[in-house]
Motif scaffolding. Sequence first.
Motif, PDB file in Angstrom:
ATOM      1  N   GLN A  48      29.354  41.464-100.824  1.00 36.37           N
ATOM      2  CA  GLN A  48      28.603  40.215-100.701  1.00 36.37           C
ATOM      3  C   GLN A  48      27.351  40.426 -99.853  1.00 36.37           C
ATOM      4  O   GLN A  48      26.277  39.922-100.193  1.00 36.37           O
ATOM      5  N   ALA A  51      24.748  42.412-101.823  1.00 38.95           N
ATOM      6  CA  ALA A  51      24.067  41.548-102.793  1.00 38.95           C
ATOM      7  C   ALA A  51      22.988  40.722-102.089  1.00 38.95           C
ATOM      8  O   ALA A  51      21.861  40.608-102.583  1.00 38.95           O
ATOM      9  N   PHE A  52      23.314  40.177-100.931  1.00 37.38           N
ATOM     10  CA  PHE A  52      22.341  39.384-100.173  1.00 37.38           C
ATOM     11  C   PHE A  52      21.150  40.237 -99.744  1.00 37.38           C
ATOM     12  O   PHE A  52      19.995  39.851 -99.934  1.00 37.38           O
ATOM     13  N   HIS A  55      18.920  41.053-102.612  1.00 36.59           N
ATOM     14  CA  HIS A  55      18.409  39.869-103.310  1.00 36.59           C
ATOM     15  C   HIS A  55      18.973  39.746-104.723  1.00 36.59           C
ATOM     16  O   HIS A  55      18.255  39.503-105.689  1.00 36.59           O
ATOM     17  N   LEU A  56      20.282  39.953-104.818  1.00 30.19           N
ATOM     18  CA  LEU A  56      21.002  39.841-106.082  1.00 30.19           C
ATOM     19  C   LEU A  56      22.199  38.921-105.888  1.00 30.19           C
ATOM     20  O   LEU A  56      22.632  38.697-104.763  1.00 30.19           O
ATOM     21  N   THR A  57      22.757  38.447-106.995  1.00 27.31           N
ATOM     22  CA  THR A  57      24.045  37.782-106.896  1.00 27.31           C
ATOM     23  C   THR A  57      25.113  38.868-106.884  1.00 27.31           C
ATOM     24  O   THR A  57      24.862  40.008-107.301  1.00 27.31           O
ATOM     25  N   LEU A  58      26.299  38.511-106.434  1.00 25.27           N
ATOM     26  CA  LEU A  58      27.399  39.476-106.455  1.00 25.27           C
ATOM     27  C   LEU A  58      27.683  39.904-107.894  1.00 25.27           C
ATOM     28  O   LEU A  58      27.938  41.076-108.160  1.00 25.27           O
ATOM     29  N   ASP A  59      27.600  38.960-108.815  1.00 28.89           N
ATOM     30  CA  ASP A  59      27.778  39.284-110.235  1.00 28.89           C
ATOM     31  C   ASP A  59      26.783  40.344-110.693  1.00 28.89           C
ATOM     32  O   ASP A  59      27.154  41.299-111.372  1.00 28.89           O
ATOM     33  N   GLU A  60      25.514  40.168-110.352  1.00 29.63           N
ATOM     34  CA  GLU A  60      24.494  41.139-110.756  1.00 29.63           C
ATOM     35  C   GLU A  60      24.761  42.508-110.142  1.00 29.63           C
ATOM     36  O   GLU A  60      24.542  43.528-110.786  1.00 29.63           O
TER      37      GLU A  60
END
Length: 94
Positions: A48, A51-52, A55-60
């Motif tokens: 998590q 991802a932060f 600058h992505l979502t966790l999914d990405e």
Amino acid sequence: MSLGKSLFSARKKAGLSQEETAERLGVSRQTVSKWETDESLPDICQSQRLAFIYHLTLDELVKFNADTKESDVYSLVIRIGDPWYASWWAYLIY
């Protein structure tokens, strides 16, 4: 693309070094290197935060390859020796 390659690519796109990433996460540069070379996996909290930072979502971040087979995930987990990761990563990619 493997998860490690995905992490490497995301870090490069964010313009960060392994050292900078490690410092932001409170881990060693070697840990970041092991994630990027598929020698180990980040846990959910680290994922998590990655991802932060990137600058992505966790999914990405974790959708590194929609064709990844569950057996590939288990093989990686067996290499690093923690079966808990197998179920967690399998859940994320399915």
